[in-house]
Design an enzyme around this catalytic site. Structure first.
Site, PDB file in Angstrom:
ATOM      1  CG  ASP A  52      -1.748   1.247   1.341  1.00 50.51           C
ATOM      2  OD1 ASP A  52      -2.648   1.440   0.518  1.00 50.51           O
ATOM      3  OD2 ASP A  52      -1.491   2.045   2.262  1.00 50.51           O
ATOM      4  CD  GLU A 124      -3.206  -2.097  -1.295  1.00 55.03           C
ATOM      5  OE1 GLU A 124      -3.791  -1.026  -1.558  1.00 55.03           O
ATOM      6  OE2 GLU A 124      -3.278  -2.664  -0.184  1.00 55.03           O
TER       7      GLU A 124
END
Length: 237
Positions: A52, A124
């Protein structure tokens, strides 16, 4: 446990891992690991956390490079749109990432491979695995390849720059919020008018100006998004 064949996924990523263990970890959902009694397998949540951050850094880098004229608020809104769960899940689907995710029985039976949250989180985690295996440039290349078409069109901001669409999407998740635009002023001659538009949604009221009603509405919507974003940050903090 037999090692999965991930050659098709690495082809789609255009990246060959030095340490495939990282990619395998990125594809293990917590529901799968919870069912593997007696093993030392790790799920992908730690990699998701790192991925992320990498995704936000790289998209920020790309936006700064491609749109040097945009201000911080505009860049923040564009990045928020680019890396939201729905958008990232869409990228994951384009890579057929769901076919490679390892899920527990419960998630598998409830179509977990199609869930936006699982797809976005897994993407991610994969980005983090590439970052750890090959460094920033390797992760940058994959993100640039998959995200750039979604926010650059002929050198200009694409749909993610549309503040009116973004604010409409945000209020649809709320209860009873009504979005209203109204022209409050028109000045100038017919060939060179300037419009002033008021926006009202919930307890937020903004005004925008532009050479057309649509541009004025976009201006007002952008200001309202600034307020909504600031309010959300306060609520999260």
């Amino acid at each position: 446990m037999e090692r999965p064949d991930l050659s098709e996924l690495t082809k789609k990523l255009s990246y060959v891992f030095n340490n495939q263990d990282l990619l395998e970890e990125a594809l293990r959902h917590s529901s799968f690991v919870n069912e593997q009694a007696g093993t030392q397998l790790s799920d992908n949540e730690r990699l998701e956390f790192l991925g992320d951050a990498v995704l936000n850094l790289v998209t920020g880098h790309l936006l700064i490079h491609h749109f040097p004229e945009l201000k911080e608020g505009d860049l923040s809104r564009m990045r928020s749109n680019l890396v939201n769960e729905s958008q990232v899940a869409s990228i994951a689907r384009s890579l057929d990432l769901g076919s490679f995710v390892l899920l527990g029985r419960g998630e598998f039976l409830t179509s977990g491979r199609e869930k936006n949250s699982i797809l976005a989180n897994t993407f991610e985690a994969v980005i983090a695995s590439v970052y750890l295996d090959g460094g920033y440039e390797a992760a940058f290349g994959i993100i640039e390849k998959n995200f750039l078409p979604h926010f650059v069109s002929d050198g200009k901001p694409a749909v993610n720059y549309d503040y009116k669409t973004r604010i409409q999407e945000l209020i649809q998740t709320g209860q009873g919020a009504k979005l209203v635009y109204s022209v409050i002023e028109e000045t100038g001659p017919d060939h060179d008018k300037v419009f002033k538009v008021a926006l009202s949604v919930d307890k937020i009221h903004t005004e925008g100006c532009g050479k057309s009603k649509k541009l004025a509405e976009q201006d007002a919507a952008g200001k309202a998004l600034d307020i909504l974003t600031a309010n959300q940050m306060k609520a999260d903090g």
